[in-house]
Structures are given as structure tokens and as C-alpha cells.
Design a protein around this motif. Structure first.
Motif, mmCIF file in Angstrom:
data_model
loop_
_atom_site.group_PDB
_atom_site.id
_atom_site.type_symbol
_atom_site.label_atom_id
_atom_site.label_comp_id
_atom_site.label_asym_id
_atom_site.label_seq_id
_atom_site.Cartn_x
_atom_site.Cartn_y
_atom_site.Cartn_z
ATOM 1 N N LEU B 77 0.827 -1.211 0.000
ATOM 2 C CA LEU B 77 0.000 0.000 0.000
ATOM 3 C C LEU B 77 0.864 1.264 0.000
ATOM 4 O O LEU B 77 0.551 2.248 -0.665
ATOM 5 C CB LEU B 77 -0.947 0.006 1.204
ATOM 6 C CG LEU B 77 -2.087 -1.018 1.154
ATOM 7 C CD1 LEU B 77 -2.935 -0.934 2.421
ATOM 8 C CD2 LEU B 77 -2.972 -0.790 -0.073
ATOM 9 N N VAL B 78 1.949 1.240 0.751
ATOM 10 C CA VAL B 78 2.868 2.383 0.758
ATOM 11 C C VAL B 78 3.446 2.579 -0.641
ATOM 12 O O VAL B 78 3.529 3.708 -1.148
ATOM 13 C CB VAL B 78 4.002 2.169 1.782
ATOM 14 C CG1 VAL B 78 5.107 3.208 1.599
ATOM 15 C CG2 VAL B 78 3.452 2.238 3.189
ATOM 16 N N TYR B 79 3.797 1.485 -1.275
ATOM 17 C CA TYR B 79 4.348 1.568 -2.629
ATOM 18 C C TYR B 79 3.293 2.110 -3.605
ATOM 19 O O TYR B 79 3.589 2.951 -4.455
ATOM 20 C CB TYR B 79 4.835 0.189 -3.075
ATOM 21 C CG TYR B 79 5.498 0.217 -4.425
ATOM 22 C CD1 TYR B 79 6.777 0.722 -4.573
ATOM 23 C CD2 TYR B 79 4.822 -0.227 -5.561
ATOM 24 C CE1 TYR B 79 7.380 0.782 -5.811
ATOM 25 C CE2 TYR B 79 5.421 -0.177 -6.801
ATOM 26 C CZ TYR B 79 6.704 0.322 -6.917
ATOM 27 O OH TYR B 79 7.284 0.385 -8.148
ATOM 28 N N ALA B 80 2.048 1.623 -3.458
ATOM 29 C CA ALA B 80 0.959 2.105 -4.328
ATOM 30 C C ALA B 80 0.731 3.595 -4.113
ATOM 31 O O ALA B 80 0.549 4.360 -5.078
ATOM 32 C CB ALA B 80 -0.320 1.319 -4.043
ATOM 33 N N ALA B 81 0.752 4.026 -2.845
ATOM 34 C CA ALA B 81 0.559 5.451 -2.544
ATOM 35 C C ALA B 81 1.681 6.268 -3.161
ATOM 36 O O ALA B 81 1.444 7.337 -3.742
ATOM 37 C CB ALA B 81 0.513 5.660 -1.028
ATOM 38 N N PHE B 82 2.901 5.755 -3.051
ATOM 39 C CA PHE B 82 4.042 6.465 -3.636
ATOM 40 C C PHE B 82 3.889 6.570 -5.153
ATOM 41 O O PHE B 82 4.088 7.641 -5.742
ATOM 42 C CB PHE B 82 5.339 5.738 -3.281
ATOM 43 C CG PHE B 82 6.497 6.148 -4.131
ATOM 44 C CD1 PHE B 82 7.079 7.398 -3.980
ATOM 45 C CD2 PHE B 82 6.985 5.304 -5.120
ATOM 46 C CE1 PHE B 82 8.139 7.787 -4.787
ATOM 47 C CE2 PHE B 82 8.038 5.691 -5.929
ATOM 48 C CZ PHE B 82 8.612 6.933 -5.771
#
Lengths: 281, 145
Positions: B77-82
């Protein structure tokens, strides 16, 4: 031909009411309005006032989308009541509220002063170094059609406040200048007769100025006149950056003609075609 | 002069959701803010977790807390947000410098706005974010091993 006086259906108007002298908070009151073909929301409000509840207050003037007085929240969307036909937006239910992001004075009447104070702070008029010429004009200013088109779209603003009500940034930052004042600033910045951009940059480039806009685009969708404030703000930001980096092309404000027929017109204006009609003696 | 009461009708946080017509740019605006806050929260947690090393606590080693499946999902999710925040941010930088919004025009009903002009840029950026997410996310959720 359809009978324009024939009621198509009844629509329930859920109208926000607020009397500052008696109410602690706004509440919703429902009225049933018989709607005819072509009837606007403003007509519906008049029907309520004349037949159902004479105490309902709202602001209106021209009834034809020119004056910008009757901005309201209709079914959750800020728009002009005079410009919106009931049958286009409502089946049987219609919510009518005052424009958000402004204080409510009474019922559907918002206090637009916060918008006009921000507008005034941006000097929404032609500012020139030769102030005497503005106060006591001695001639006209040159301006080509292309120079006019650079700001003409932004002159159509009627200050109705619909863009301010739709702006999500303004909802959380009351000090943000907002779409209407910023597009007015861009309108005058782009005017070749104007010298006032450095003064406006002090305000538009501030912490609550143009760079608080993050292009949600709601102002441009809400605008009933097609002014496209979001576009104006992005062009304004571009010019702010160029000015800050000192990359903007230096351009003097356009010069004036010294009296009718005495100036030197630019050389690229084509000659008028020959007359096709000779006036009779 | 008598003081006139007024009711404060500013929408506050609700204004991010209400008072408009909900075009795609508004979804992009809200998602940009949420992903920005999410990535910021991750950075703060990252500082806390790595600073625990000073006390001899290693949460990220093999078999540690951060190898639980929930943290793999969180990492994704952090990667998707980034990915979203970065590509949408590039779009916003371009738009805010006056690119892809078009020149002023004569407003003729039905009005065409700058939102229509910049929409291809938005679509291209979202496709790039999706490709970035698919390639990197494959790695992030551990399928590449």
C-alpha cells in the motif's frame, strides 16, 4: 404546442431556513411546488414566497444569469437558481441551500463580503505607472484582438460565488484567496494596459495565494459563465514562477494614442477595404 | 448598529467531499492528499522503527514482526501510494506551470474547460502509475522470489 401553464408534477423543495434572531442553527423546511415546463428554481422560490411562506429570504435581481445574485446550492451543487430549470435536476425532490464556505445571513442569503474583501486586495482594476492618464485620460490605448483574447474569458465573471462554494481548498483554509479573486487578478495581469502585476504578485504569491490551489477543478465545473477559474489560476502560477525566477519577458504597458486620430497606429494593421457604397450627395 | 448574527457555513473537511460535481480531477485531488498523508505517516513510522535499533530492537530481520503478512500488504500500500502520488504530482507540476491547460478561449455554451484539455495528461499519468505499480508491486508482495 405544449401548454406552458400545465403542471408537469409536484416537486418537494427542501429549503434551508435560518433566522439569526430566533434560530441557533439552520434547519430544513419542506415545501411542495407544482412545477411547470420551463420553470426555474428561482420561479419555484417565488412560488413559495407568494403562496406558501412569505418569510423565505434569498437574493436575486436580473433573473437571467447576468447579475450573479442568486447563487445557491441546488441538490448539492453550487449554481444559479435563475439559470437552472427544476425539471432538469429534480424528479420529485430538490434540496435548496445557501452557498457553503460563506456565513449565512438569513435563509438562502450568504455573506459574500469575505470574497469581495479578497477581491479588493488584488487591485481588480487597471493599474498604471502614469496614474494621471487613468484619472484624466487624453486618448485611447492600443490593444490587438490577440491581446484582448488573452484575458477576455476571465472578464465574464459575475462574482456569484459558486466557484468559492465549490472549492475544496477554501473549505479547509478560510484565508485562501479562492478562485474568483485569483482569476480576477489574472484577468488584469494579462491586460496589456496594466502595470500592476508586481503589486498583485505580493498577494497572489503569498502563503494563502495561488499555490494553495491543487487543481481539483470544481471551480471550473461550477462556473455558470464558462470563466474557467482553474485555468486562470494555473496561468497565474506560471507567471508567478517566471517572475520569481526573473524569466518573464519584460513588457511595458501599452502606450496610448494622444488624442483621437493623432497617434501612430502599429504598422501591421491592414488597410480598410475600399468603400462599396458611395453616399449620395 | 445592532450586531447581526451569522451562521458559519464553511464546510471544513467535509468540503473535500461535498459541494461540487465530482469530476475525475476531484477524485485525483482527494487521493493525492490521502496518499500524501499516508506516505508521510510511513516516513514517521520508519524513523521510529529504525531508531529502535539504538535500543537493540530489530523489527525487520528475518522472522521479525515486519515479516508478518499484514506488513507485506502494508508495504504494498505504501508503494501504491508512492506510485500514485509521484505520477499525479508530475501532472500537477506540469499543470501548475501552465502546461496542458490551454490558452484562454471565448466561453461558448456548452463550456469547454481546461479540465477537458488536461485530461489526456491525467490518463497517461495514471497508466504510467499503474505500470509502475504492477512492476514494482510484483516485487513488493514477494511474488518475485
Amino acid at each position: 404546442m405544449a401548454d406552458s401553464n400545465k403542471t408537469v408534477r409536484d416537486v418537494k423543495f427542501h429549503v434551508t431556513r435560518y433566522n439569526p434572531e430566533t434560530d441557533a442553527a439552520p434547519y430544513v423546511k419542506t415545501y411542495t411546488v407544482p412545477v411547470r415546463e420551463g420553470m426555474t428554481v428561482l420561479d419555484g422560490l417565488h412560488y413559495i414566497k407568494e403562496n406558501l411562506d412569505g418569510s423565505l429570504a434569498w437574493r436575486f435581481s436580473c433573473r437571467m444569469g447576468i447579475c450573479g445574485s442568486c447563487g445557491m446550492l441546488l441538490n448539492g451543487r453550487p449554481t444559479l437558481a435563475c439559470n437552472t430549470q427544476i425539471l432538469h435536476i429534480a424528479e420529485t425532490q430538490l434540496t435548496v441551500g445557501p452557498l457553503p464556505n460563506f456565513d449565512i445571513i438569513r435563509d438562502l442569503v450568504p455573506d459574500l463580503m469575505s470574497m469581495f474583501e479578497k477581491h479588493r486586495s488584488l487591485k481588480p482594476y487597471v493599474v498604471r505607472a502614469d496614474e494621471a492618464e487613468v484619472n484624466d485620460p487624453a486618448g485611447e490605448f492600443y490593444q490587438t484582438p490577440e491581446q484582448l483574447e488573452a484575458y477576455l474569458q476571465f472578464t465574464y465573471c459575475i462574482k456569484c460565488g459558486c466557484c468559492m462554494a465549490a472549492c475544496p481548498t477554501l473549505a479547509t483554509d478560510a484565508r485562501y484567496l479562492g478562485p474568483m479573486p485569483l482569476s480576477a487578478a489574472q484577468r488584469y495581469n494579462q491586460d496589456t494596459r496594466d502595470d500592476g502585476r508586481p503589486q498583485r504578485n505580493q498577494v497572489t504569491g503569498s502563503a494563502h495565494g495561488a499555490f494553495r490551489c491543487h487543481y481539483a477543478g470544481e471551480c471550473s465545473r461550477a462556473c455558470p459563465k464558462g470563466v474557467d477559474p482553474a485555468k486562470a489560476i494555473q496561468h497565474l502560477k506560471r507567471r508567478l514562477v517566471l517572475d520569481y525566477l526573473r524569466l518573464a519577458r519584460r513588457k511595458k504597458a501599452c502606450q496610448k494614442l494622444h488624442g483621437p486620430g493623432q497617434g501612430q497606429p502599429p504598422g501591421n494593421i491592414p488597410a480598410a477595404p475600399p468603400k462599396t457604397v458611395t453616399p449620395s450627395a | 448598529m445592532a450586531q447581526i448574527n451569522r451562521h458559519d457555513n464553511r464546510l471544513g473537511l467535509w468540503g473535500w467531499l461535498g459541494g461540487g460535481r465530482w469530476g475525475i480531477e476531484r477524485y485525483a485531488y482527494i487521493l493525492h492528499r490521502l496518499t500524501g498523508l499516508g506516505v508521510l505517516f510511513y516516513f514517521l513510522m520508519h524513523i521510529v522503527v529504525t531508531s529502535l535499533r539504538a535500543f537493540g530492537v530489530y523489527l525487520w530481520i528475518e522472522g521479525g514482526v515486519f515479516h508478518q503478512p499484514i506488513f507485506r500488504v502494508g508495504e504494498f500500500l505504501v508503494y501504491a501510494a508512492f506510485a500514485y502520488h509521484a505520477f499525479n504530482g508530475i501532472r500537477l507540476v506540469l499543470v501548475e506551470l501552465g502546461f496542458a491547460v490551454g490558452a484562454p478561449i471565448e466561453p461558448v455554451y456548452p463550456y469547454k474547460t481546461s479540465l477537458d484539455v488536461q485530461r489526456p495528461l491525467l490518463i497517461v499519468m495514471m497508466i504510467l502509475a499503474a505500470i509502475f505499480l504492477a512492476v514494482g508491486g510484483y516485487e513488493a508482495i514477494g511474488l518475485a522470489r
